[in-house]
Scaffold this active site. Sequence first.
Site, short mmCIF file in Angstrom:
data_model
loop_
_atom_site.label_atom_id
_atom_site.label_comp_id
_atom_site.label_asym_id
_atom_site.label_seq_id
_atom_site.Cartn_x
_atom_site.Cartn_y
_atom_site.Cartn_z
N GLY A 20 -6.93 -0.43 -4.68
CA GLY A 20 -6.10 -1.00 -5.74
C GLY A 20 -5.56 0.08 -6.67
O GLY A 20 -4.41 -0.01 -7.13
N ASP A 21 -6.36 1.09 -6.94
CA ASP A 21 -5.91 2.19 -7.81
C ASP A 21 -4.77 2.95 -7.13
O ASP A 21 -3.81 3.37 -7.79
CB ASP A 21 -7.06 3.14 -8.12
CG ASP A 21 -8.25 2.43 -8.73
OD1 ASP A 21 -8.03 1.37 -9.36
OD2 ASP A 21 -9.38 2.91 -8.55
N1 LIG Z 1 -9.02 -3.57 4.84
C1 LIG Z 1 -7.73 -3.40 4.50
N2 LIG Z 1 -6.77 -3.38 5.46
C2 LIG Z 1 -5.48 -3.20 5.14
N3 LIG Z 1 -5.02 -3.03 3.88
C3 LIG Z 1 -5.94 -3.06 2.88
C4 LIG Z 1 -7.33 -3.25 3.14
N4 LIG Z 1 -7.98 -3.20 1.95
C5 LIG Z 1 -7.04 -2.99 1.01
N5 LIG Z 1 -5.81 -2.90 1.57
C6 LIG Z 1 -4.54 -2.62 0.89
O1 LIG Z 1 -4.84 -2.15 -0.42
C7 LIG Z 1 -4.30 -3.03 -1.40
C8 LIG Z 1 -5.24 -3.09 -2.59
O2 LIG Z 1 -6.50 -3.53 -2.12
P1 LIG Z 1 -7.42 -4.57 -2.92
O3 LIG Z 1 -6.74 -5.88 -2.98
O4 LIG Z 1 -8.75 -4.52 -2.26
O5 LIG Z 1 -7.44 -3.92 -4.38
P2 LIG Z 1 -8.55 -3.95 -5.51
O6 LIG Z 1 -9.50 -5.09 -5.27
O7 LIG Z 1 -7.85 -3.92 -6.81
O8 LIG Z 1 -9.29 -2.57 -5.26
P3 LIG Z 1 -10.03 -1.57 -6.28
O9 LIG Z 1 -10.07 -2.27 -7.63
O10 LIG Z 1 -11.37 -1.36 -5.67
O11 LIG Z 1 -9.24 -0.34 -6.32
C9 LIG Z 1 -4.08 -4.35 -0.68
O12 LIG Z 1 -3.04 -5.11 -1.28
C10 LIG Z 1 -3.70 -3.87 0.72
O13 LIG Z 1 -2.34 -3.51 0.77
MG LIG Z 2 -8.59 -3.34 -8.62
#
Ligand SMILES: Nc1ncnc2c1ncn2[C@@H]1O[C@H](COP(=O)(O)OP(=O)(O)OP(=O)(O)O)[C@@H](O)[C@H]1O
Ligand SMILES: [Mg+2]
Length: 315
Positions: free
Chosen positions: A253-254
């Site tokens: 996400g970052d």
């Molecule tokens: N297993 C995966 N396969 C493909 N794309 C992924 C995967 N995990 C994350 N992504 C990509 O990364 C983006 C951000 O991931 P996620 O939704 O997990 O963010 P987050 O929960 O805010 O993460 P964090 O806060 O730990 O940085 C997703 O929208 C997607 O594009």
């Molecule tokens: Mg996040």
Amino acid sequence: MAVLTLTLNPAIDQTVTLDHLIPGAVHRARAVRQDAGGKGINAASCLADWGMAVTVMGLLGSENAAPFDALFAAKPIIDRCLRHPGSIRVNLKIVDGNGTTDINMDGAPVAQAGVDAVGAALEAQAQAGDVVILSGSLPPGCPPDIYARLTAMLRARGAIVLLDSSGPALRHALDGAVLPTILKPNLHELVEWHGAPLDTPHAIATAAASLLERGVDLVAVSMGDQGALFLTRRETLRARLVSDHVESTVGAGDAMVAGLAAALAEGAGLERMARLSTAFAVGKLGQAGPHLPARDRVEALAARVETEILMGEKQ
Ligand SMILES: Nc1ncnc2c1ncn2[C@@H]1O[C@H](COP(=O)(O)OP(=O)(O)OP(=O)(O)O)[C@@H](O)[C@H]1O
Ligand SMILES: [Mg+2]
């Protein structure tokens, strides 16, 4: 246009690698490493890898800031973090054959004077047109409406505010009189804010659209391996790229937030924003820490991102 990131609750990720974790037993570590962490720091690290000069702001305890100094020296990151006499919280990650066991610790409470000093430093640094990334949780002692107050100050100065937070810090920011320009909730954070399950893409888009109605210009809802939805008042896009190599999902996400800022710096439209921020996130998945692969690799990923227009006109 400069990019600034604010990290009020930085952390040191201490990763201890063991053969096999057995509760109650004495272990010998195979390897130990310490990495600078915290969401704004992670986003800055990705932007620096992309080749952008980025300024980091926030509060660092001076007792154990060495991993941060090392990161800022290794990448083109301009350090405008204030130092205070305490120590930075440590998040312990124990890696063995079964995966990663996380033990996160609260940091020491911050003093109001420290928070005020960071706010003043940000006010002095941010210029009209700058992108300011406010991200992460808040340390104990920090007023929960700090993001709302900083958002109002920054937007009055003409800066673009990109907020990535959760829980009470996010709720207060969304209750503020002036809303951030861009939000990047993950699905869990959006559901928590909404207060009810969001089970279909339509329900997710409707909840996100209510944020647009209240004044946010762009909402990117990240959904892990399901990709992300990108909404403006004119268009809704879904973007997704299947990753063939997942080293670590931490900080995806970052990286996405960094990609949004990189796209803003290009003056990109929504399709390019969706492609580039997804490519940053998926590029990061192949790296153990908050790092991106080389720029041409990220562009190759961006070209492969599948986008689908859910609402609005095809340009
Ligand atoms: N297993 C995966 N396969 C493909 N794309 C992924 C995967 N995990 C994350 N992504 C990509 O990364 C983006 C951000 O991931 P996620 O939704 O997990 O963010 P987050 O929960 O805010 O993460 P964090 O806060 O730990 O940085 C997703 O929208 C997607 O594009
Ligand atoms: Mg996040």
